[in-house]
Write a protein that holds these residues in place. Structure first.
Motif, PDB file in Angstrom:
ATOM      1  N   UNK A 151       1.451  -2.220  -7.958  1.00  0.00           N
ATOM      2  CA  UNK A 151       1.553  -3.665  -7.887  1.00  0.00           C
ATOM      3  C   UNK A 151       1.811  -4.122  -6.445  1.00  0.00           C
ATOM      4  N   UNK A 152       0.982  -3.651  -5.512  1.00  0.00           N
ATOM      5  CA  UNK A 152       1.116  -4.121  -4.125  1.00  0.00           C
ATOM      6  C   UNK A 152      -0.255  -4.629  -3.700  1.00  0.00           C
ATOM      7  N   UNK A 153      -0.300  -5.493  -2.696  1.00  0.00           N
ATOM      8  CA  UNK A 153      -1.616  -5.975  -2.258  1.00  0.00           C
ATOM      9  C   UNK A 153      -2.443  -4.827  -1.686  1.00  0.00           C
ATOM     10  N   UNK A 168       0.843  -1.205   0.000  1.00  0.00           N
ATOM     11  CA  UNK A 168       0.000   0.000   0.000  1.00  0.00           C
ATOM     12  C   UNK A 168       0.878   1.255   0.000  1.00  0.00           C
ATOM     13  N   UNK A 169       0.599   2.174  -0.891  1.00  0.00           N
ATOM     14  CA  UNK A 169       1.386   3.406  -0.947  1.00  0.00           C
ATOM     15  C   UNK A 169       0.962   4.363   0.181  1.00  0.00           C
ATOM     16  N   UNK A 170       1.839   5.303   0.489  1.00  0.00           N
ATOM     17  CA  UNK A 170       1.483   6.341   1.466  1.00  0.00           C
ATOM     18  C   UNK A 170       0.333   7.184   0.901  1.00  0.00           C
ATOM     19  N   UNK A 171      -0.498   7.688   1.770  1.00  0.00           N
ATOM     20  CA  UNK A 171      -1.572   8.558   1.266  1.00  0.00           C
ATOM     21  C   UNK A 171      -2.039   9.541   2.333  1.00  0.00           C
ATOM     22  N   UNK A 172      -2.744  10.560   1.863  1.00  0.00           N
ATOM     23  CA  UNK A 172      -3.443  11.475   2.767  1.00  0.00           C
ATOM     24  C   UNK A 172      -4.922  11.355   2.463  1.00  0.00           C
ATOM     25  N   UNK A 216     -11.958   5.245  -1.965  1.00  0.00           N
ATOM     26  CA  UNK A 216     -11.742   4.080  -2.833  1.00  0.00           C
ATOM     27  C   UNK A 216     -10.338   4.077  -3.471  1.00  0.00           C
ATOM     28  N   UNK A 217      -9.593   5.138  -3.234  1.00  0.00           N
ATOM     29  CA  UNK A 217      -8.258   5.186  -3.836  1.00  0.00           C
ATOM     30  C   UNK A 217      -7.133   5.178  -2.815  1.00  0.00           C
ATOM     31  N   UNK A 218      -7.501   5.021  -1.515  1.00  0.00           N
ATOM     32  CA  UNK A 218      -6.449   5.085  -0.495  1.00  0.00           C
ATOM     33  C   UNK A 218      -5.414   3.983  -0.716  1.00  0.00           C
ATOM     34  N   UNK A 219      -4.164   4.371  -0.779  1.00  0.00           N
ATOM     35  CA  UNK A 219      -3.092   3.391  -0.934  1.00  0.00           C
ATOM     36  C   UNK A 219      -2.777   3.056  -2.375  1.00  0.00           C
ATOM     37  N   UNK A 220      -3.546   3.612  -3.307  1.00  0.00           N
ATOM     38  CA  UNK A 220      -3.247   3.395  -4.726  1.00  0.00           C
ATOM     39  C   UNK A 220      -2.466   4.611  -5.246  1.00  0.00           C
TER      40      UNK A 220
END
Ligand code: NZQ
Ligand code: ZN
Length: 394
Positions: free
Chosen positions: A209-211, A1-5, A258-262
């Motif tokens: 490409x992360x879970x 999961x990518x970093x997000x705000x 719906x986009x957190x971590x993308x």
């Protein structure tokens, strides 16, 4: 999961009789003079505008009105609204309607607080530093503008439809009474549901490409729920639970959750569609349905596993011999679903007969005159954009 705000500051008031709270909500914000901004008349015919006026009057809040927002809202009315608000000393803009009215309100808000002509900000020549406060009374579950950070305006000069996103434009509050959507024509109900779905699908088909199990599961659940609710709402327009499900999904689909971590999502279909509705004035959700499967077939080979997951978990497809077969079945199934709710799956089904020149022009404008690519799942340049339009044409 990518970093997000994740920041969704909009105060949601959901349910029957929420409209009557409008006056006190604006009072709490300390605003004194309101522009009630609305569309072509549905809010007047239903008596909603009278209820809103009553609520403001009861709270001792002064107001003026400006109607006439059309779907794919126009820059000329935005400019008229800015001048009116300046003359009248308006300090709060109340949008009563759908995405078009809310977006027009946000644009007026930008125009009131930033220097120069407001189009410069939509044309990406300048960056806004503020937006006057906007609140929404939602009458159609669709665009998600009631909680999103964007607005989309069409400039009649060149029929350019351009979006502007900034945190300043998030609505201070969103009043959501599902009964207000009972009067929607079937086509608008379906087109709105399709837009809701696409806001989640644009984020689901990500290049990351992360879970993303939690975000994926939320997205898949939202999509299945919207498919069920729109089917029910089309059969029973006054089914409260179905209308409520659609309305809440409208917001959740486009408020960032719906986009957190993308990587924020692909958004190619929205760019493809904005050219269509900018030039041909089609309903936004319908335009998205008309291009989606052509886009999907174009980009799917880059990551068949992602489309196969979607096929199995959203469309209920039985896994085939390999991911490509499963993925294709999922795309086919989505086309069948769009058709089942009366949505087009090709551009010509919206009454548009694109010529070779038309497709070249659309691709040129969509690529910002050949200066950008669109999408992240597979970046599409001007030529690739043209190929998608061609596939989607008929
Ligand atoms: O103008 P009235 O008479 O109200 O009629 C409207 C309009 O014709 C009608 N309608 C709305 N509520 C109704 C009703 N008719 C009967 N009963 C009701 N309760 O529905 C028609 C469509 O309204 P519109 O506001 O255009 O719909 P929508 O919410 O789909 O908004 C579309 C616009 O939003 C933009 C689209 O590009 C398009 O311009 N989007 C905005 C986004 C954002 N700001 O975050 C994101 C989206 O992706 C989208 O691009
Ligand atoms: Zn949309």
């Amino acid at each position: 999961m990518l970093d997000f705000e994740y920041h969704t500051p909009t105060h949601v008031v959901f349910g029957k009789h929420a409209v009557e709270k409008t006056g006190s909500l604006i009072q709490e914000l300390g605003c004194k003079k309101v522009l009630i901004h609305y569309g072509g008349g549905s809010a007047k015919r239903s008596g909603l505008l009278d209820r809103v006026a009553q609520s403001l009057t009861s709270a001792g809040i002064d107001f003026i009105t400006l109607g006439g927002v059309v779907p794919n809202p126009r820059l000329s009315l935005v400019r008229e609204g800015i001048a009116l608000c300046q003359r009248e000393g308006v300090d709060f803009i109340l949008a009563v309607g759908g995405g078009s009215v809310i977006d027009s309100s946000k644009a007026i808000g930008y125009g009131l607080t930033n220097e120069g002509d407001v189009w410069q900000y939509y044309a990406k020549k300048k960056t806004p530093t503020a937006c006057a406060p906007v609140g929404a009374i939602l009458t159609i579950a669709a665009a998600g503008s009631e909680m999103s950070n964007s607005s989309v305006i069409t400039n009649e000069d060149g029929w350019l439809k351009r979006g502007l996103s900034s945190e300043y434009s998030r609505c201070k509050f969103a009043i959501m009474d599902p009964t207000l959507t009972y009067t929607l024509p079937a086509y608008q109900t379906a087109s709105g549901a399709a837009d809701i779905m696409m806001h989640t699908m644009e984020r689901y088909f990500t290049a990351v490409d992360t879970p993303l199990e939690l975000t994926d599961t939320l997205a898949e659940g939202l999509l299945r729920s919207v498919m069920q609710d729109v089917t029910t709402a089309l059969q029973e327009p006054e089914n409260y639970e179905a209308r409520a499900g659609l309305m809440w999904a409208s917001s959740l689909s486009h408020n960032g959750l719906m986009g957190c971590g993308t990587d924020g999502g692909d958004w190619a279909c929205h760019q493809l569609e904005h050219e269509l509705s900018g030039k041909y004035d089609v309903a936004h959700g319908a335009g998205l349905c008309a291009v989606w499967s052509s886009w999907a077939r174009t980009v799917m080979p880059a990551n068949p596993a992602r489309f196969a997951k979607f096929a199995i978990r959203v469309m209920g497809v039985t896994p085939g011999a390999d991911d490509i077969e499963t993925a294709n079945c999922g795309i086919d199934a989505m086309e069948v679903f769009f058709q089942s709710i009366g949505m087009p799956t090709r551009i010509n089904q919206m009454g548009i007969a694109l010529t070779e020149d038309d497709m070249r022009e659309l691709a040129h404008k969509c690529s910002f005159m050949n200066t950008r690519t669109i999408g992240k799942f597979v970046p599409l340049d001007r030529e690739a954009i043209y190929e998608v339009y061609k596939l989607a044409r008929a």
